[in-house]
Every structure is written in structure tokens, then in C-alpha cells.
Design an enzyme around this catalytic site. Structure first.
Site, PDB file in Angstrom:
ATOM      1  N   ARG A 176       9.664   3.987 -10.882  1.00 37.11           N
ATOM      2  CA  ARG A 176       8.240   4.213 -11.192  1.00 37.11           C
ATOM      3  C   ARG A 176       7.872   5.692 -11.155  1.00 37.11           C
ATOM      4  O   ARG A 176       6.769   6.057 -10.783  1.00 37.11           O
ATOM      5  CB  ARG A 176       7.327   3.441 -10.229  1.00 37.11           C
ATOM      6  CG  ARG A 176       7.463   1.935 -10.270  1.00 37.11           C
ATOM      7  CD  ARG A 176       7.008   1.359 -11.605  1.00 37.11           C
ATOM      8  NE  ARG A 176       6.838  -0.085 -11.554  1.00 37.11           N
ATOM      9  CZ  ARG A 176       7.805  -0.962 -11.778  1.00 37.11           C
ATOM     10  NH1 ARG A 176       9.026  -0.537 -12.047  1.00 37.11           N
ATOM     11  NH2 ARG A 176       7.563  -2.252 -11.741  1.00 37.11           N
ATOM     12  N   SER A 189       1.238  -4.579 -10.387  1.00 32.56           N
ATOM     13  CA  SER A 189       1.532  -4.216  -8.995  1.00 32.56           C
ATOM     14  C   SER A 189       0.644  -3.040  -8.591  1.00 32.56           C
ATOM     15  O   SER A 189       0.654  -2.003  -9.249  1.00 32.56           O
ATOM     16  CB  SER A 189       2.984  -3.767  -8.850  1.00 32.56           C
ATOM     17  OG  SER A 189       3.851  -4.812  -9.188  1.00 32.56           O
ATOM     18  N   GLU A 230       0.849   2.321  -6.674  1.00 33.47           N
ATOM     19  CA  GLU A 230       1.565   2.546  -7.924  1.00 33.47           C
ATOM     20  C   GLU A 230       0.566   2.914  -9.009  1.00 33.47           C
ATOM     21  O   GLU A 230       0.895   3.637  -9.939  1.00 33.47           O
ATOM     22  CB  GLU A 230       2.311   1.257  -8.284  1.00 33.47           C
ATOM     23  CG  GLU A 230       3.403   1.431  -9.301  1.00 33.47           C
ATOM     24  CD  GLU A 230       3.340   0.413 -10.392  1.00 33.47           C
ATOM     25  OE1 GLU A 230       2.542   0.600 -11.326  1.00 33.47           O
ATOM     26  OE2 GLU A 230       4.105  -0.571 -10.333  1.00 33.47           O
TER      27      GLU A 230
HETATM   28  N1  EPU Z   1       7.027 -11.737  -2.392  1.00 32.56           N
HETATM   29  C1  EPU Z   1       6.358 -12.477  -1.438  1.00 32.56           C
HETATM   30  N2  EPU Z   1       5.021 -12.729  -1.620  1.00 32.56           N
HETATM   31  C2  EPU Z   1       4.341 -12.304  -2.705  1.00 32.56           C
HETATM   32  C3  EPU Z   1       5.025 -11.548  -3.674  1.00 32.56           C
HETATM   33  C4  EPU Z   1       6.368 -11.267  -3.506  1.00 32.56           C
HETATM   34  O1  EPU Z   1       6.909 -12.896  -0.444  1.00 32.56           O
HETATM   35  O2  EPU Z   1       3.135 -12.570  -2.789  1.00 32.56           O
HETATM   36  C5  EPU Z   1       8.465 -11.441  -2.198  1.00 32.56           C
HETATM   37  C6  EPU Z   1       9.401 -12.574  -2.509  1.00 32.56           C
HETATM   38  O3  EPU Z   1      10.395 -12.531  -1.541  1.00 32.56           O
HETATM   39  C7  EPU Z   1      10.005 -12.193  -3.830  1.00 32.56           C
HETATM   40  C8  EPU Z   1      10.014 -10.691  -3.739  1.00 32.56           C
HETATM   41  O4  EPU Z   1       8.848 -10.372  -2.991  1.00 32.56           O
HETATM   42  O5  EPU Z   1      11.297 -12.689  -3.942  1.00 32.56           O
HETATM   43  C9  EPU Z   1       9.965  -9.993  -5.065  1.00 32.56           C
HETATM   44  O6  EPU Z   1       8.849 -10.444  -5.813  1.00 32.56           O
HETATM   45  P1  EPU Z   1       8.809 -10.328  -7.402  1.00 32.56           P
HETATM   46  O7  EPU Z   1      10.102 -10.724  -7.969  1.00 32.56           O
HETATM   47  O8  EPU Z   1       7.587 -10.975  -7.889  1.00 32.56           O
HETATM   48  O9  EPU Z   1       8.740  -8.774  -7.672  1.00 32.56           O
HETATM   49  P2  EPU Z   1       7.997  -7.588  -6.943  1.00 32.56           P
HETATM   50  O10 EPU Z   1       8.997  -6.789  -6.192  1.00 32.56           O
HETATM   51  O11 EPU Z   1       6.810  -8.090  -6.199  1.00 32.56           O
HETATM   52  C10 EPU Z   1       8.444  -5.914  -8.892  1.00 32.56           C
HETATM   53  C11 EPU Z   1       7.676  -4.990  -9.789  1.00 32.56           C
HETATM   54  C12 EPU Z   1       6.954  -5.764 -10.864  1.00 32.56           C
HETATM   55  C13 EPU Z   1       7.975  -6.532 -11.675  1.00 32.56           C
HETATM   56  C14 EPU Z   1       8.758  -7.458 -10.736  1.00 32.56           C
HETATM   57  C15 EPU Z   1       9.893  -8.163 -11.434  1.00 32.56           C
HETATM   58  C16 EPU Z   1       7.111  -3.094  -8.416  1.00 32.56           C
HETATM   59  C17 EPU Z   1       6.023  -2.349  -7.712  1.00 32.56           C
HETATM   60  N3  EPU Z   1       6.732  -4.224  -9.021  1.00 32.56           N
HETATM   61  O12 EPU Z   1       7.498  -6.739  -8.213  1.00 32.56           O
HETATM   62  O13 EPU Z   1       6.307  -4.835 -11.706  1.00 32.56           O
HETATM   63  O14 EPU Z   1       7.352  -7.297 -12.689  1.00 32.56           O
HETATM   64  O15 EPU Z   1       9.354  -6.662  -9.679  1.00 32.56           O
HETATM   65  O16 EPU Z   1      10.939  -7.290 -11.670  1.00 32.56           O
HETATM   66  O17 EPU Z   1       8.246  -2.644  -8.417  1.00 32.56           O
HETATM   67  C18 EPU Z   1       4.245  -3.707 -12.104  1.00 32.56           C
HETATM   68  O18 EPU Z   1       4.858  -2.660 -11.876  1.00 32.56           O
HETATM   69  O19 EPU Z   1       3.029  -3.698 -12.389  1.00 32.56           O
HETATM   70  C19 EPU Z   1       4.951  -4.965 -11.997  1.00 32.56           C
HETATM   71  C20 EPU Z   1       4.335  -6.142 -12.152  1.00 32.56           C
END
Ligand code: EPU
Length: 346
Positions: free
Chosen positions: A168, A243, A342
Site C-alpha cells: 500500500r 479497508s 490506509e
Molecule cells: N478478520 C477477522 N475479522 C474481520 C475481518 C478480518 O477476524 O472482521 C481476519 C480473519 O482472520 C481473516 C483475516 O482477517 O482471515 C484476513 O481478512 P481478509 O481476507 O478479509 O483480508 P484483510 O486482511 O482484512 C486485505 C486488504 C483488502 C483485500 C483483502 C483480500 C489491507 C488493508 N486490506 O484485507 O484490501 O481486499 O486483504 O486480499 O491490506 C482495501 O485495501 O481497501 C481492501 C479491501
């Protein structure tokens, strides 16, 4: 000659749907129109904000300067490597919608963008924060970008190494912030399928779809669209900027310590430490699904993804910023981890 409007509502131009106003506002459809705008004394004298899709912004107040909306269009396959059987170079105008570019690539049977399906925003904003999702990042296919220097109007090309891409991050968020306006991006896409199903939920979704064997780029795109729709609110329905925070990195030692106190804590190894999902931390701290404000609540934390702050209608940017600050404090108090936004807070 592009026209400078005064006192314009920015509500349609930010995905949080915040009702702030810009002192001046203009659109440009080409690098030349941008240059003409940048040469206006009124534009030179005030603060400038270049807007793409407004999908990574939180406005906490009216904008006292000039908002320049990037509407440079154009999608084409370049002929410079026409005899290359393995890759094709696609050039996209910075004002094209990102997902429009993904669909164009899929229509041309060019792979590499399918994991980045349905990300809101424009092509020109994509390199600023090296957009990423579901196991892919912009930098994986990035070839070069074209940008106009704000101070001089000169056109400059940046190769991948000059963009300083990180998680990012890019030089355009760091040392070169506000100094260049991206006008076009060139990506190197694959003519042969190279499915990237590293991200577990993609495999699960493909299995649910009944797809066996090697998925096509279209299958992967469909799976990503399905996952995004199931977790992330559609900005056309609920104001949000994806995010709100970055996923923080901690040292291996800090992670081991956390693991003894919170055995369920998820973490992904990265060079130099462990990346912890901010969504998990925020959910554990009790924020997921929270609604605040009069009636049923005007703003809060999305109930299916705690990393996303939402405007249910009449929230102000100030209220959303206060909520973000409280979340940062509570995660710091409970886990000793510092969250960083972010989105750009203006
Ligand atoms: N999780 C929770 N509770 C929640 C959300 C997430 O426990 O409410 C935990 C779960 O363990 C899950 C893990 O977090 O397995 C990862 O969650 P997710 O796969 O939804 O991804 P993220 O890390 O929350 C990142 C990016 C997203 C992108 C997704 C998929 C960042 C800041 N965000 O989210 O990007 O779509 O991975 O690759 O790195 C964005 O930047 O706007 C965005 C949506």
C-alpha cells in the site's frame, strides 16, 4: 479550455458519500487540459487535490483549494511488443475505472488482473498505493506510468523501480507526494493463463462453483467478485472506502508474545516479521458491527469486515475520524499494536 467551477459539492465524488464542498473544481480529459489548468494563476495559488474515484479518501472538512478530477480515458493494447507471444502491454488512461480495465483485459484474454477484480477507484490511483487483493498487487503487472509534474507541466515516465512500490505504498505517497499527476498506466499482461489461487478463499469459492482442474482467468475473476460482494459493502449502497487501516506488521518476538495471550491470533510471515490482520484485532476489541449516531446509527464498523468503516447516510468525516481514533486507541491498549489509516484523511 477546461472550466473552473466554484463551491461544488464533493458528495458524488467520494465513496464515503460525505457532503463536503470544494472552493474550486475542474475536470480534465487529457494531459494538455491538465497542463492548462495547472497554468491558471488561481490554480497555482491554491492547494490542489487530484481526484480519481474518491474511493480512498476521508474528507473531514470542506476543501479550500481546487479539486482536479481526472477524466483521462483510453484503453489500448500497445504495438511495441506485438511479436511477443507471451505478454501484451496495455495502456490505460488514468481516469478509466479500475474494474473497467480488468474487464477489458478479460475480454482480450489477457491475464494478470483477475485477482484485482472489482476494486473501486480509477487506474491512475492504483499505483499511488500499489493496490492489492487476493494474492496479487498492482506491481506484479506494472510496466510504467506517465505523469505530469505539477510544478512544471512536464511529462515524465516512471518505471517500476522508480515508483518505490511496497505494501500500500509508493513514492507518490511518500517523497513525491502531490508533485505528479498520473495520466496513464501501462501494464504487462499475460497471453497465457497463469492462475493465482494462493489465497485460500479463492480455492474454496471455485470449489463451491463446482470448478475442477485449472480455473480460467474468468473463473478467478468471478470468484473474487463473489468474495468481495460477500464481505465488503458496495459504496453505491453504503458509504465506505474499503479497508480503513493497513494491516500492521509486528516483529516475530512480539507475535510470539501475542500468541501466548491470544492463541487464535492470525498472522502471515513477511520479510522482517509477521503481518497481523487489523480486521481481527478490531473485531476482538469489540468494534465489529458497531453503529453510532441518531436513530439506527449514522456511521460505524461494517458487520462483515471490521476493517471497513461505514457511513450509513448522514455521518460527517469528523465523526468517522473520531471513531477511527478510538479504534486505534483500543487496539493499542489491548494488543500494544499501532494501527495506521490506509485512507487519506483530508
Ligand atoms: N478478520 C477477522 N475479522 C474481520 C475481518 C478480518 O477476524 O472482521 C481476519 C480473519 O482472520 C481473516 C483475516 O482477517 O482471515 C484476513 O481478512 P481478509 O481476507 O478479509 O483480508 P484483510 O486482511 O482484512 C486485505 C486488504 C483488502 C483485500 C483483502 C483480500 C489491507 C488493508 N486490506 O484485507 O484490501 O481486499 O486483504 O486480499 O491490506 C482495501 O485495501 O481497501 C481492501 C479491501
Amino acid at each position: 479550455m477546461p472550466h473552473l467551477e466554484e463551491n461544488v459539492s464533493l458528495r458524488p465524488y467520494n465513496t464515503f458519500g460525505l457532503a463536503v464542498r470544494a472552493r474550486y473544481f475542474a475536470r480534465f480529459g487529457s494531459a494538455d487540459e491538465l497542463r492548462a489548468l495547472l497554468a491558471l494563476p488561481r490554480v497555482q495559488a491554491t492547494e490542489k487535490l487530484v481526484l480519481g474515484g474518491g474511493s480512498n479518501l476521508l474528507f473531514t472538512q470542506d476543501f479550500a483549494g481546487v479539486v482536479l478530477k481526472n477524466e483521462i480515458r483510453g484503453l489500448e493494447i500497445l504495438s511495441e511488443n506485438a511479436d511477443d507471444a507471451t505478454t501484451a502491454l496495455v495502456r490505460a488512461g488514468a481516469g478509466e475505472s479500475w474494474h473497467g480495465l480488468v474487464e477489458y483485459a478479460l475480454d482480450q484474454q489477457l491475464g494478470g488482473l483477475e485477482n484485482l477484480s472489482l476494486i473501486p477507484g480509477t487506474v491512475g490511483a492504483a499505483p499511488l498505493q500499489n493496490i492489492g487483493a487476493y494474492g496479487a498487487e498492482l506491481r506484479d503487472t506494472f510496466e510504467r506510468l506517465e505523469a505530469v509534474e505539477v510544478a512544471t507541466g512536464a511529462l515524465r515516465t516512471f518505471g517500476a523501480a522508480e515508483c518505490g512500490f511496497g505494501y500500500r505504498e509508493s513514492v507518490f505517497k511518500g517523497p513525491l507526494k502531490n508533485q505528479f499527476v498520473v495520466t496513464a498506466v501501462v501494464l504487462r499482461l499475460h497471453r497465457q493463463a497463469r492462475p493465482n489461487v494462493r489465497y485460500g478463499a479463492i480455492q474454496d469459492t471455485l470449489a463451491d462453483f463446482g470448478i475442477e482442474g485449472e480455473p480460467t482467468m474468468h473463473d478467478i475473476s468471478r470468484a473474487v467478485v463473489h468474495i468481495r460482494r460477500s464481505k465488503l459493502p458496495d459504496p453505491a449502497e453504503i458509504g465506505n472506502a474499503g479497508s480503513f487501516f493497513k494491516n500492521p506488521e509486528v516483529s516475530q518476538r512480539k507475535f510470539d508474545e501475542l500468541k501466548t495471550q491470544h492463541p487464535a491470533i492470525p498472522g502471515y510471515p513477511v520479510p522482517g516479521g509477521v503481518k497481523v490482520p487489523a480486521g481481527w484485532l478490531i473485531e476482538q476489541a469489540g468494534w465489529k458491527g458497531l453503529r453510532r449516531g441518531p436513530g439506527a446509527g449514522t456511521h460505524g464498523v461494517h458487520d462483515r469486515q471490521a476493517l471497513v468503516l461505514v457511513n450509513h447516510g448522514e455521518a460527517t468525516g469528523h465523526e468517522l475520524r473520531l471513531l477511527a481514533e478510538e479504534i486505534i486507541q483500543s487496539v493499542r491498549a489491548q494488543f500494544g499494536i499501532e494501527l495506521h489509516p490506509e485512507v487519506n484523511i483530508m
